[in-house]
Design a protein around this motif. Structure first.
Motif, mmCIF file in Angstrom:
data_model
loop_
_atom_site.group_PDB
_atom_site.id
_atom_site.type_symbol
_atom_site.label_atom_id
_atom_site.label_comp_id
_atom_site.label_asym_id
_atom_site.label_seq_id
_atom_site.Cartn_x
_atom_site.Cartn_y
_atom_site.Cartn_z
ATOM 1 N N GLU A 1 0.827 -1.206 0.000
ATOM 2 C CA GLU A 1 0.000 0.000 0.000
ATOM 3 C C GLU A 1 0.863 1.258 0.000
ATOM 4 O O GLU A 1 0.565 2.235 -0.694
ATOM 5 N N ALA B 1 2.245 1.748 -3.505
ATOM 6 C CA ALA B 1 1.247 2.340 -4.396
ATOM 7 C C ALA B 1 1.098 3.836 -4.147
ATOM 8 O O ALA B 1 1.072 4.637 -5.094
ATOM 9 N N GLN B 2 1.026 4.234 -2.882
ATOM 10 C CA GLN B 2 0.848 5.651 -2.559
ATOM 11 C C GLN B 2 2.053 6.477 -2.972
ATOM 12 O O GLN B 2 1.903 7.631 -3.410
ATOM 13 N N LEU C 1 1.680 7.016 -6.661
ATOM 14 C CA LEU C 1 0.551 7.915 -6.924
ATOM 15 C C LEU C 1 0.895 9.368 -6.601
ATOM 16 O O LEU C 1 0.457 10.291 -7.295
ATOM 17 N N SER D 1 -1.592 -6.013 -4.024
ATOM 18 C CA SER D 1 -2.342 -4.733 -3.984
ATOM 19 C C SER D 1 -2.176 -3.791 -5.168
ATOM 20 O O SER D 1 -3.066 -2.984 -5.418
ATOM 21 N N TYR E 1 -5.465 -0.114 -7.973
ATOM 22 C CA TYR E 1 -5.516 1.348 -8.033
ATOM 23 C C TYR E 1 -5.740 1.804 -9.471
ATOM 24 O O TYR E 1 -4.872 1.594 -10.333
ATOM 25 N N ASP F 1 -5.516 4.643 -10.872
ATOM 26 C CA ASP F 1 -4.579 5.650 -11.374
ATOM 27 C C ASP F 1 -3.167 5.111 -11.539
ATOM 28 O O ASP F 1 -2.240 5.877 -11.805
ATOM 29 N N LEU F 2 -3.005 3.796 -11.378
ATOM 30 C CA LEU F 2 -1.720 3.160 -11.638
ATOM 31 C C LEU F 2 -1.827 2.265 -12.866
ATOM 32 O O LEU F 2 -2.822 1.575 -13.057
ATOM 33 N N THR G 1 -0.257 -1.006 -14.100
ATOM 34 C CA THR G 1 0.537 -2.098 -13.547
ATOM 35 C C THR G 1 0.697 -3.202 -14.580
ATOM 36 O O THR G 1 -0.236 -3.523 -15.323
ATOM 37 N N LYS H 1 2.659 5.656 -12.511
ATOM 38 C CA LYS H 1 1.473 6.511 -12.410
ATOM 39 C C LYS H 1 0.911 6.777 -13.798
ATOM 40 O O LYS H 1 1.658 7.094 -14.731
#
Length: 322
Positions: free
Chosen positions: A132, A135-136, A139, A151, A155, A157-158, A160, A279
Motif C-alpha cells: 500500500e 502504491a501511494q 501515486l 495490492s 488502483y 490511477d496506476l 501495472t 502513475k
C-alpha cells in the motif's frame, strides 16, 4: 493563481485537511497555507473547502472539480520537469523506486547494479514499505516506479504490468519430521506452528485463502516483514516457515548438510505475480524503461508505452501487450 496554491490545496487533501501536517510536509507556515488557499478561492469565485472556524472540515462539490484539475496540472508540471531533465542531462538523474523488502533484498540488486553500469550518472533512491505504501508513493510521485506482489493492481490511477511469477516454499530445520514427507499437504501445515509474512506482504493472501477453502485454521505463531527474520526463527525451532522462493536461493543455510531445508509448496498455494507500477499519465525517462527491461524479460519499452497509452484512453492497462 500559482503552483504554490495548487500544491497547498493538493497536500491539504492528502493530509486529511490537517493544515498543521500540511505545513510540516511542505516546510512552510500554517498561516501562509491558509492565506494562499483563501486567495485561490477568491480568484476562482468558489469555496474549495467547508470551514469550521479556522479548521477545514470537508471538500465542497466545486472543490472536488478543482482538485481534479489541480491533479492534472501538477502531474503535467512533473512531466515537464522530467522532460527537461532528460533532454538537458541526457542519461543522468535520480530513479526513485518504491518496493517491498523481498523485492529490494532478493530481486532488485542485479537489475540495479546493471542499470548503474549502463547509466553511471543515474543515482538510485530505494524506498521500502508495504504494498500500500508502494502504491501511494507512486501515486504521489515520490517514486517513479513501484514493485510489489500484493495490492498494486487495485488502483485505477496506476498502470501495472506483470513482471514474473513465483511460488512459496516451506522452510524447515534439517531435523524436522516433515523433511521426510514426499509431498506436504495443507493438513500437515495446519498441524504445525507457522512463521510467515505479515498479511500485507509477499502473497500472504494466497496462504490464507488456501487454508480457508479447505476449512483449516492455520496456527501462525509469528508474522514478519521479511524472509531473513522468518528463517532466523525457524532456525530457533519456533516453527516452520513459509517464504517466497527467491528468499532461499543461494542461501548458505540451505546447502546440503546445512541447518535448513526448503520444499516447494506451489501445489498448495498456487503462483504469485509480482507487478511493476507507474502513475497513469506520467512521463517516463529512458533509464526508467531500461530498468523495467532489466527486471523482467516480459517488459519492453514498447509494451510499457502501449499500456500507458491504453490506460490513458480509458482502457484497462494492467496486462496490456503481455
Amino acid at each position: 493563481m500559482n503552483l504554490h496554491q495548487f500544491r497547498f490545496v493538493q497536500e491539504a487533501a492528502r493530509r486529511n485537511l490537517n493544515l498543521t501536517e500540511t505545513a510540516k510536509a511542505l516546510h512552510t507556515s500554517q498561516p501562509g497555507i491558509s492565506k494562499a488557499i483563501l486567495e485561490l478561492e477568491e480568484e476562482l469565485g468558489v469555496d474549495i473547502f467547508v470551514r469550521h472556524g479556522k479548521r477545514l472540515k470537508r471538500i465542497t462539490e466545486p472543490g472536488l472539480e478543482v482538485m481534479q484539475s489541480i491533479e492534472v496540472i501538477l502531474r503535467e508540471v512533473g512531466n515537464l520537469k522530467r522532460i527537461g531533465q532528460e533532454f538537458s542531462k541526457q542519461e543522468a538523474g535520480t530513479l526513485s523506486i518504491a518496493t517491498t523488502h523481498n523485492q529490494a533484498r532478493y530481486v532488485l540488486p542485479n537489475p540495479v547494479a546493471a542499470l548503474r553500469k549502463r547509466f553511471p550518472k543515474v543515482a538510485i533512491s530505494l524506498h521500502q514499505g508495504t504494498p500500500e505504501t508502494v502504491a501511494q508513493m507512486v501515486l504521489t510521485e515520490r517514486a517513479e516506479v513501484g514493485l510489489a506482489t500484493e495490492s498494486l493492481s487495485g488502483y485505477p490511477d496506476l498502470v501495472t504490468l506483470p513482471c514474473y511469477e513465483w511460488e512459496h516454499v516451506l522452510v524447515l530445520r534439517a531435523d524436522h519430521p516433515l523433511t521426510q514427507h514426499p509431498r506436504v499437504t495443507l493438513e500437515d501445515l495446519a498441524r504445525e506452528p507457522l512463521i510467515s509474512y505479515h498479511p500485507a506482504f509477499a502473497g500472504r493472501t494466497r496462504l490464507d485463502q488456501a487454508f480457508t477453502q479447505r476449512h483449516l485454521e492455520p496456527n501462525f505463531v509469528l508474522e514478519a516483514f521479511d524472509a531473513d527474520v522468518i528463517k532466523t526463527y525457524v532456525r530457533l525451532g519456533m516453527g516452520i516457515g513459509l517464504v517466497a522462493e527467491m528468499a532461499v536461493r543461494d542461501d548458505p543455510l540451505m546447502v546440503p548438510g546445512g541447518e535448513l531445508v526448503s520444499r516447494p509448496v506451489g501445489h498448495l498455494f498456487g503462483r504469485n505475480v509480482a507487478r511493476i507500477a507507474f502513475k497513469r499519465g506520467a512521463y517516463l525517462r529512458n533509464f526508467v524503461f531500461a530498468f523495467a527491461e532489466l527486471i523482467s524479460e516480459r517488459l519492453s519499452r514498447e509494451s510499457i508505452e502501449q499500456a500507458m497509452v491504453a490506460t490513458s484512453n480509458g482502457h484497462e492497462g494492467s496486462d496490456y501487450g503481455l
